[in-house]
Write a protein that holds these residues in place. Structure first.
Motif, mmCIF file in Angstrom:
data_model
loop_
_atom_site.group_PDB
_atom_site.id
_atom_site.type_symbol
_atom_site.label_atom_id
_atom_site.label_comp_id
_atom_site.label_asym_id
_atom_site.label_seq_id
_atom_site.Cartn_x
_atom_site.Cartn_y
_atom_site.Cartn_z
ATOM 1 N N GLN A 280 0.751 -1.240 0.048
ATOM 2 C CA GLN A 280 0.240 0.123 0.040
ATOM 3 C C GLN A 280 0.606 1.321 0.228
ATOM 4 N N ASP A 281 0.629 2.489 -1.027
ATOM 5 C CA ASP A 281 1.895 2.985 -0.960
ATOM 6 C C ASP A 281 0.396 4.804 -1.088
ATOM 7 N N GLN A 282 -0.181 4.828 -0.525
ATOM 8 C CA GLN A 282 -1.298 5.403 0.080
ATOM 9 C C GLN A 282 -1.912 6.626 1.086
ATOM 10 N N ASP A 283 -1.119 6.222 2.246
ATOM 11 C CA ASP A 283 -1.010 6.722 4.144
ATOM 12 C C ASP A 283 -0.140 6.020 4.298
ATOM 13 N N GLN B 294 7.840 3.721 13.149
ATOM 14 C CA GLN B 294 8.247 2.552 12.012
ATOM 15 C C GLN B 294 8.082 2.149 10.893
ATOM 16 N N ASP B 295 7.873 3.161 10.177
ATOM 17 C CA ASP B 295 7.068 3.906 8.974
ATOM 18 C C ASP B 295 8.406 3.596 8.143
ATOM 19 N N TYR B 296 9.264 3.132 7.923
ATOM 20 C CA TYR B 296 10.293 3.300 6.599
ATOM 21 C C TYR B 296 9.569 3.024 5.708
ATOM 22 N N GLU B 297 8.873 2.103 4.838
ATOM 23 C CA GLU B 297 8.520 2.924 3.817
ATOM 24 C C GLU B 297 7.953 4.507 3.788
ATOM 25 N N PHE B 298 7.186 4.508 4.692
ATOM 26 C CA PHE B 298 7.133 6.312 4.618
ATOM 27 C C PHE B 298 8.244 7.759 4.574
#
Length: 686
Positions: A43-46, A59-63
Motif C-alpha cells: 500500500q502506497d497511499q497512507d 516504524q513506517d520505514y516505507e514513508f
C-alpha cells in the motif's frame, strides 16, 4: 541541408556509449512497487497509523524512505548554466588531421565517435526560460577510445573577461541583484551595466549579446566558438595554436526581441521542445566542426593577441577549416541523469590536445572539477553513467561518497612491488599523455599583458560588419536593457563608453534612455568582415514551423497539395483551429487538429498558412485569425493566404504585402510559400 541523409542517420542506440548506458536504463512500468532494497510494497497511499484517525508511527520505514528521498532529490544548481537541455549523437571526422594532432578521434576520415551535448543559458536559474537574451553555451562530451574530450563553447567568439580572476565579478554583476533577487534571466539592471561601464574589456561581448546573436531562434541554429586558445600537438612534437567553432548546417537565425520576450512567457520551454521535436521526427540537428590554426611562429603576427579570450580570430584572416560533423540523433530518456548530472571540464583532453597560456583557460582548468565535485556531492561524479568514459580507466583513487566501482586490489599506491608496480604509467610514444614542453620565462607577477588592452577596435569591427537591420536590432536591445537601469549615472557611463564603438549608436541610445549624448567619437577603424553578420547564413524551409489556421469546409485539393509540398521540403506543420475537434473538408476528408488559437500563438510559429473555414463560434475564430495575421505581419514573417481566405487580410496603401503569398491564380502557390518560409523575414515589409 540534405534532408534525406539527415533523416536516415544510423540510430544512436547502435553506438558504443548508448550500449554502455543501456545497462543503467530501467523500465519501471509493468513491475511491482518495491522499496529501494527490493521489498514489495502492499500500500502506497497512507502512512502507518495507530488507529484509523491516530498518530503516525516511527516504524513506517516505507514513508521515511519515500519522503526522505524526495526531500533530497534536488542537487545544487549550476552557479551558471543552470538552465540547460541535452541530447545524444555522434561526431564523424571528415579528414585526417594527423599533420597537426595525434588525437585519435581526428586521425582518419569517416571515424565516428559517440557524444552527448548540453545547451544552456548562463544568467537564469533552472526555472527560467529558454529565449532570454543571453550568451548561450554548448558543452559536447566526446567518448573517445583514449578518454573523454569535453568541447565547451559559447554562441559568440568573445568572452566578457580576459582573466579567470574576473569571472566571479562578471557573474555576480550579471546575475539577479543581491538585494532583491530581481530580475530573473536578464542582465537589464543596474549592477550588470555598472560592471560593463567600469570594466571595458566586457563591452565587446556585451555588444554581441545585444545583437541578434543574443536571442537565437533554436539550439539547432546556434553557431558557437571555443573562445579559448588550445594547442594541437602532432606525433613529431610540433604544436599549433587552435580555436574551434561549431557551424549549424541550418544556418544561424534569431528571434526578434519582442518575440523572445513574449515566447518566454507563453512557452518557456520553446528551445527544448524544438530540439526534441526535430530529433523525434528524424530531422537530426547537424553542426560542422571547424578549426582555426595559427602556427607557433605566427603568434605575434596579428593586431590582436591570440591568447586574448575577449578577441575573435577573423575568419577572413585565419580561415576556418571544416574537419567533421556532429549529428544529434537521440533524445535523452531522463533529464536528471543525462542532463542535470552531466559534468563538463575543459581539462578533459587526450594526447594531441594541450593548453595555451590563455589566462581564462588556465583558470577554467582548475575551476571546473571543483565546481562539479561540489554540485554533484562527490569526487566520484565522473563515475556516473553519463560522465563515465567508454575506455577502461584504472588508477589508485579510492573511496569517497557514492563510490560505484568495487576495486578488488589490495594495493592502491605507486610505486609498489606487491602488484608488479601496477597500474602502470604509459610512455608518450605508446599513447601516454605528455604536456607540450612550451618555453616559460619571466618574473612571478600578478598583472595582464598590455597586448590585451585594445578594448574597442574589435567591437567597432563587429558593428561595422552588421547589416542595417542587425544594427537597428542592436540599438533596440541596448535601449531596452539600459532603459531598465535606474541609476542615471550608470546609464550615462554606458553611453560614454559605447561611443568608442560607434558615435551614432551611442547618441541614439542616449536619446532613448534620457541621458546626455556622449562627447568624443568612435575609434578610427573601418574594417568589416562578412563572417560576423548573419546576413549570408544558409536558409532552408526545412524544420521551420508553419501554423495552418483552418476550419471546416476547406478546399481539400488545395490544402492537401500544400501540405504535400510542406512534407516534401521538411517544413514542420501545426494545424490550428477553434477547438481540438478534427476539421472536415469540402469532400468530407478530416484533418487532425494539433492546437487551438488559444493554446498556440503566432509567436510560436515561423510562418502562417491561412485557410479559414467555418466553425461553431465564427466571430471568435475570425477575430483570432486576424490577430495571428497581424502579429505575423508585424514581425515580418511569411504568410500564405488560401483561395478562400482572401477576405481575412486587407491590402492598403500602408502595407506592401512583402512576403505574403496568395493562392489565387497561382499554380505554384505551395512552392512559392515554401520559398518565402525559407527566407524567414521580409525586412522591406511596410
Amino acid at each position: 541541408m540534405d534532408k534525406e541523409s539527415s533523416k536516415n542517420q544510423r540510430p544512436a542506440c547502435e553506438n558504443a556509449k548508448q550500449e554502455q548506458l543501456d545497462q543503467y536504463r530501467i523500465q519501471n512500468a509493468g513491475n511491482p512497487m518495491t522499496t529501494n532494497e527490493g521489498k514489495k510494497i502492499s500500500q502506497d497511499q497512507d502512512q502507518l497509523k495507530a488507529g484509523v484517525r491516530g498518530p503516525t508511527l516511527r516504524q513506517d520505514y516505507e514513508f521515511f524512505e519515500k519522503m526522505s528521498h524526495f526531500a533530497h532529490e534536488e542537487i545544487p544548481e549550476r552557479v551558471v548554466h543552470a538552465r540547460g537541455y541535452s541530447a545524444h549523437g555522434e561526431f564523424e571526422c571528415y579528414k585526417s588531421m594527423k599533420h597537426v594532432t595525434k588525437a585519435g578521434f581526428l586521425q582518419e576520415a569517416g571515424k565516428k565517435t559517440p557524444l552527448t551535448i548540453r545547451f544552456s543559458t548562463v544568467q537564469g536559474p533552472k526555472g527560467s526560460y529558454d529565449t532570454a537574451r543571453d550568451l548561450r553555451c554548448q558543452g559536447v562530451k566526446l567518448y573517445t577510445e583514449e578518454g573523454n574530450v569535453d568541447l565547451t563553447t559559447i554562441a559568440m567568439p568573445v568572452l566578457i573577461n580576459q582573466d579567470a580572476m574576473k569571472f566571479p565579478d562578471a557573474m555576480h554583476a550579471y546575475q539577479s541583484k543581491q538585494d532583491d533577487d530581481i530580475p530573473t534571466a536578464s542582465g537589464a539592471h543596474d549592477t550588470f551595466w555598472d560592471y560593463v561601464a567600469n570594466n571595458p574589456e566586457g563591452l565587446h561581448m556585451v555588444t554581441w549579446i545585444m545583437s541578434d546573436r543574443g536571442i537565437l531562434r533554436s539550439y539547432r541554429m546556434m553557431e558557437s566558438w571555443s573562445i579559448n586558445t588550445y594547442l594541437f600537438v602532432n606525433d613529431k612534437g610540433v604544436a599549433t595554436f587552435f580555436r574551434y567553432v561549431w557551424k549549424p548546417v541550418l544556418g544561424v537565425h534569431s528571434l526578434l526581441q519582442d518575440e523572445a520576450l513574449k515566447i518566454g512567457g507563453i512557452d518557456p520551454d520553446f528551445h527544448r521542445k524544438d530540439l526534441r521535436q526535430a530529433i523525434d521526427l528524424g530531422y537530426y540537428p547537424e553542426y560542422e566542426l571547424g578549426v582555426q590554426l595559427i602556427s607557433m611562429e605566427d603568434e605575434f603576427k596579428f593586431d590582436f593577441d591570440v591568447l586574448d579570450p575577449a578577441k575573435f580570430w577573423p575568419e577572413e584572416l585565419v580561415p576556418v577549416q571544416i574537419i567533421g560533423k556532429m549529428t544529434l540523433n537521440r533524445n535523452i530518456d531522463n533529464y536528471f541523469t543525462e542532463s542535470e548530472q552531466v559534468a563538463f571540464n575543459p581539462a578533459n583532453v587526450v594526447p594531441g590536445i594541450d593548453f595555451s597560456n590563455d589566462p581564462v583557460l588556465q583558470g577554467r582548468l582548475l575551476a571546473y572539477r571543483d565546481t562539479q565535485q561540489h554540485r554533484l556531492g562527490s569526487a566520484n561524479y565522473d563515475q556516473l553513467p553519463i560522465n563515465s568514459p567508454l575506455c577502461p580507466f584504472h588508477n589508485n583513487t579510492r573511496r569517497g561518497y557514492m563510490r560505484h566501482r568495487i576495486d578488488v586490489d589490495q594495493v592502491n599506491y605507486h610505486n609498489n612491488s606487491l602488484a608488479g608496480n601496477t597500474p602502470y604509467t604509459t610512455p608518450p610514444e605508446e599513447g601516454g599523455y605528455e604536456y607540450y614542453p612550451k618555453k616559460v620565462e619571466g618574473h612571478v607577477i600578478r598583472t595582464r599583458s598590455e597586448s590585451f588592452n585594445d578594448f574597442y577596435s574589435q567591437p567597432r569591427i563587429f558593428w561595422n560588419s552588421l547589416s542595417p537591420i542587425e544594427k537597428k536590432h542592436t540599438i533596440e536591445a541596448f535601449s531596452y536593457q539600459l532603459g531598465k537601469v535606474r541609476s542615471e549615472s550608470v546609464r550615462q557611463q554606458n553611453v560614454d563608453i559605447l561611443v568608442n564603438v560607434d558615435k551614432e549608436l551611442a547618441c541614439i541610445v542616449a536619446d532613448n534612455i534620457g541621458v546626455e549624448r556622449p562627447r568624443g567619437t568612435n575609434v578610427d577603424v573601418s574594417i568589416s568582415y562578412p563572417s560576423l553578420s548573419q546576413t549570408s547564413t544558409p536558409r532552408y524551409a526545412a524544420t521551420l514551423k508553419v501554423g495552418v489556421l483552418i476550419g471546416d469546409g476547406f478546399d481539400c485539393d488545395e490544402v492537401a497539395s500544400v501540405l504535400d509540398v510542406f512534407e516534401k521540403h521538411g517544413v514542420f506543420v501545426e494545424i490550428i483551429s477553434d477547438t481540438l475537434k478534427a476539421v472536415t473538408g469540402s469532400d468530407g476528408a478530416k484533418l487532425k487538429v494539433d492546437q487551438t488559437l488559444l493554446t498556440s500563438s503566432p509567436y510560436l510559429v515561423d510562418s502562417l498558412y491561412v485557410v479559414g473555414g467555418h466553425v461553431k463560434n465564427q466571430e471568435r475564430f475570425t477575430t483570432g485569425i486576424k490577430k495571428y495575421i497581424r502579429v505575423a505581419y508585424e514581425h515580418f514573417k511569411p504568410i500564405g493566404i488560401a483561395s478562400g481566405a482572401r477576405n481575412l487580410i486587407q491590402m492598403s496603401k500602408e502595407n506592401n504585402m512583402a512576403g505574403v503569398v496568395f493562392a489565387d491564380d497561382n499554380p505554384n502557390f505551395g512552392e512559392d510559400l515554401v520559398a518565402a518560409i525559407a527566407q524567414q523575414r521580409f525586412w522591406d515589409r511596410t
